[in-house]
Motif scaffolding. Sequence first.
Motif, mmCIF file in Angstrom:
data_model
loop_
_atom_site.group_PDB
_atom_site.id
_atom_site.type_symbol
_atom_site.label_atom_id
_atom_site.label_comp_id
_atom_site.label_asym_id
_atom_site.label_seq_id
_atom_site.Cartn_x
_atom_site.Cartn_y
_atom_site.Cartn_z
ATOM 1 N N GLN A 87 13.078 4.733 35.868
ATOM 2 C CA GLN A 87 13.289 5.640 36.997
ATOM 3 C C GLN A 87 14.720 5.489 37.510
ATOM 4 O O GLN A 87 15.178 4.373 37.755
ATOM 5 N N LEU A 88 15.395 6.611 37.674
ATOM 6 C CA LEU A 88 16.724 6.561 38.297
ATOM 7 C C LEU A 88 16.550 6.648 39.806
ATOM 8 O O LEU A 88 15.756 7.459 40.291
ATOM 9 N N LYS A 89 17.308 5.859 40.522
ATOM 10 C CA LYS A 89 17.276 5.954 41.987
ATOM 11 C C LYS A 89 18.352 6.936 42.433
ATOM 12 O O LYS A 89 19.535 6.724 42.171
ATOM 13 N N ILE A 90 17.902 7.991 43.115
ATOM 14 C CA ILE A 90 18.819 9.045 43.551
ATOM 15 C C ILE A 90 18.867 9.055 45.079
ATOM 16 O O ILE A 90 17.831 9.257 45.723
ATOM 17 N N ALA A 91 20.026 8.861 45.646
ATOM 18 C CA ALA A 91 20.186 9.072 47.092
ATOM 19 C C ALA A 91 20.600 10.525 47.303
ATOM 20 O O ALA A 91 21.602 10.985 46.748
ATOM 21 N N VAL A 92 19.780 11.241 48.071
ATOM 22 C CA VAL A 92 20.078 12.641 48.416
ATOM 23 C C VAL A 92 20.673 12.620 49.828
ATOM 24 O O VAL A 92 20.004 12.210 50.777
ATOM 25 N N ILE A 93 21.929 13.013 49.935
ATOM 26 C CA ILE A 93 22.628 12.924 51.224
ATOM 27 C C ILE A 93 22.702 14.327 51.829
ATOM 28 O O ILE A 93 23.269 15.244 51.223
ATOM 29 N N LEU A 94 22.103 14.460 52.990
ATOM 30 C CA LEU A 94 22.121 15.757 53.682
ATOM 31 C C LEU A 94 23.314 15.778 54.625
ATOM 32 O O LEU A 94 23.376 15.026 55.600
ATOM 33 N N GLY A 95 24.274 16.642 54.315
ATOM 34 C CA GLY A 95 25.583 16.576 54.960
ATOM 35 C C GLY A 95 25.773 17.434 56.183
ATOM 36 O O GLY A 95 26.904 17.578 56.649
ATOM 37 N N SER A 96 24.713 18.028 56.726
ATOM 38 C CA SER A 96 24.903 18.791 57.971
ATOM 39 C C SER A 96 24.032 18.206 59.066
ATOM 40 O O SER A 96 22.913 17.757 58.812
ATOM 41 N N THR A 97 24.556 18.225 60.280
ATOM 42 C CA THR A 97 23.830 17.675 61.433
ATOM 43 C C THR A 97 23.744 18.683 62.580
ATOM 44 O O THR A 97 23.320 18.326 63.667
ATOM 45 N N TYR A 135 31.790 24.746 55.737
ATOM 46 C CA TYR A 135 32.326 24.994 57.075
ATOM 47 C C TYR A 135 33.826 25.257 56.917
ATOM 48 O O TYR A 135 34.559 24.362 56.455
ATOM 49 N N ASN A 136 34.261 26.452 57.282
ATOM 50 C CA ASN A 136 35.690 26.771 57.223
ATOM 51 C C ASN A 136 36.317 26.396 55.882
ATOM 52 O O ASN A 136 37.323 25.673 55.810
ATOM 53 N N HIS A 137 35.677 26.857 54.818
ATOM 54 C CA HIS A 137 36.149 26.679 53.440
ATOM 55 C C HIS A 137 36.180 25.218 53.003
ATOM 56 O O HIS A 137 36.877 24.877 52.042
ATOM 57 N N SER A 138 35.427 24.370 53.663
ATOM 58 C CA SER A 138 35.385 22.959 53.280
ATOM 59 C C SER A 138 33.984 22.427 53.565
ATOM 60 O O SER A 138 33.047 23.201 53.735
ATOM 61 N N PHE A 139 33.867 21.109 53.636
ATOM 62 C CA PHE A 139 32.564 20.489 53.893
ATOM 63 C C PHE A 139 32.590 19.870 55.296
ATOM 64 O O PHE A 139 33.667 19.646 55.853
ATOM 65 N N PRO A 140 31.428 19.573 55.885
ATOM 66 C CA PRO A 140 31.408 19.112 57.273
ATOM 67 C C PRO A 140 32.063 17.744 57.466
ATOM 68 O O PRO A 140 31.976 16.860 56.611
ATOM 69 N N ALA A 141 32.658 17.593 58.635
ATOM 70 C CA ALA A 141 33.325 16.330 58.984
ATOM 71 C C ALA A 141 32.342 15.157 58.943
ATOM 72 O O ALA A 141 32.710 14.040 58.557
ATOM 73 N N VAL A 142 31.098 15.402 59.325
ATOM 74 C CA VAL A 142 30.121 14.308 59.356
ATOM 75 C C VAL A 142 29.862 13.757 57.943
ATOM 76 O O VAL A 142 29.605 12.564 57.760
ATOM 77 N N LEU A 143 29.987 14.633 56.958
ATOM 78 C CA LEU A 143 29.812 14.183 55.569
ATOM 79 C C LEU A 143 31.010 13.349 55.130
ATOM 80 O O LEU A 143 30.858 12.298 54.497
ATOM 81 N N LYS A 144 32.209 13.794 55.486
ATOM 82 C CA LYS A 144 33.408 13.011 55.138
ATOM 83 C C LYS A 144 33.360 11.640 55.788
ATOM 84 O O LYS A 144 33.743 10.624 55.194
ATOM 85 N N ASN A 145 32.854 11.609 57.034
ATOM 86 C CA ASN A 145 32.734 10.330 57.731
ATOM 87 C C ASN A 145 31.813 9.378 56.962
ATOM 88 O O ASN A 145 32.144 8.198 56.762
ATOM 89 N N ALA A 146 30.684 9.913 56.491
ATOM 90 C CA ALA A 146 29.743 9.070 55.728
ATOM 91 C C ALA A 146 30.371 8.598 54.419
ATOM 92 O O ALA A 146 30.166 7.460 53.993
ATOM 93 N N ILE A 147 31.135 9.465 53.793
ATOM 94 C CA ILE A 147 31.799 9.079 52.542
ATOM 95 C C ILE A 147 32.829 7.980 52.820
ATOM 96 O O ILE A 147 32.885 6.960 52.133
ATOM 97 N N ASP A 148 33.632 8.177 53.859
ATOM 98 C CA ASP A 148 34.749 7.263 54.124
ATOM 99 C C ASP A 148 34.312 5.869 54.563
ATOM 100 O O ASP A 148 35.086 4.916 54.424
ATOM 101 N N TRP A 149 33.109 5.754 55.099
ATOM 102 C CA TRP A 149 32.624 4.429 55.491
ATOM 103 C C TRP A 149 32.333 3.548 54.274
ATOM 104 O O TRP A 149 32.109 2.346 54.406
ATOM 105 N N HIS A 150 32.289 4.166 53.089
ATOM 106 C CA HIS A 150 31.843 3.432 51.905
ATOM 107 C C HIS A 150 32.889 3.490 50.795
ATOM 108 O O HIS A 150 33.732 4.384 50.776
#
Length: 197
Positions: A5-15, A90-105
């Motif tokens: 089994q592959l472990k898949i994290a599904v990240i929901l990028g909008s809040t 959002y405005n031709h890009s992805f939400p800031a909250v998603l970038k924040n989650a990416i940047d923490w890691h």
Amino acid sequence: MIHHQLKIAVILGSTRDGRAGPAVSGWILDQVAQRGGMEADLIDLVETPLPTVFPVLCQPPASAEARRQLDAVSPRLAAADAFIVVTPEYNHSFPAVLKNAIDWHATEWHAKPVAFVSYGAFSAGLRAVEQLRLVFAELHAVTIRDSVGFQRIWEQFDADGRAADPAAEAAAKVMLDRLAWWGHTLREAKVFQPYPV
Ligand SMILES: Cc1cc2nc3c(=O)[nH]c(=O)nc-3n(C[C@H](O)[C@H](O)[C@H](O)COP(=O)(O)O)c2cc1C
């Protein structure tokens, strides 16, 4: 031992209040379950928000609350063999909250594949996905060429969560098969040779 089994994290990028995101993440979770061979962990950034103030470089967050918030997410990203990022545009890009989650890691993304399910008004979120590919390249991740995109998101799902467009399921199958190929291949490669960083 190789786990099949592959472990898949599904990240929901909008809040956003009133967001369409849960219908999209619910749909791709169903696709993952129907395909088999994968176990999914939904990381919803509403349920597990992350801090937005970063610590001094290379130091852990100073506050206990920030550490608690990270502890609710980071180990789950680290445990994942592969990722599916669900993103609106959002405005031709992805939400800031998603970038924040990416940047923490950092190492949590290394040498792992990332697939995208995107949505928006008229672009199907494709501009958000193209920008995410640049970000994930910096994080030593491999992005999957094939994605699933929904235009006019408000028309796309019925009350039972089914997609109106039958082509979406076929696109998800191609994407998941290729995500699985990369996920297994990279997981096995890392058993024999750690990824160099
Ligand atoms: C701030 C903002 C900017 C948006 N910009 C775009 C855009 O550039 N292109 C697009 O196709 N849709 C755009 N939309 C529409 C969203 O993609 C659509 O409303 C989607 O439902 C947003 O995801 P959410 O409901 O999960 O928040 C925008 C929506 C918001 C709130």
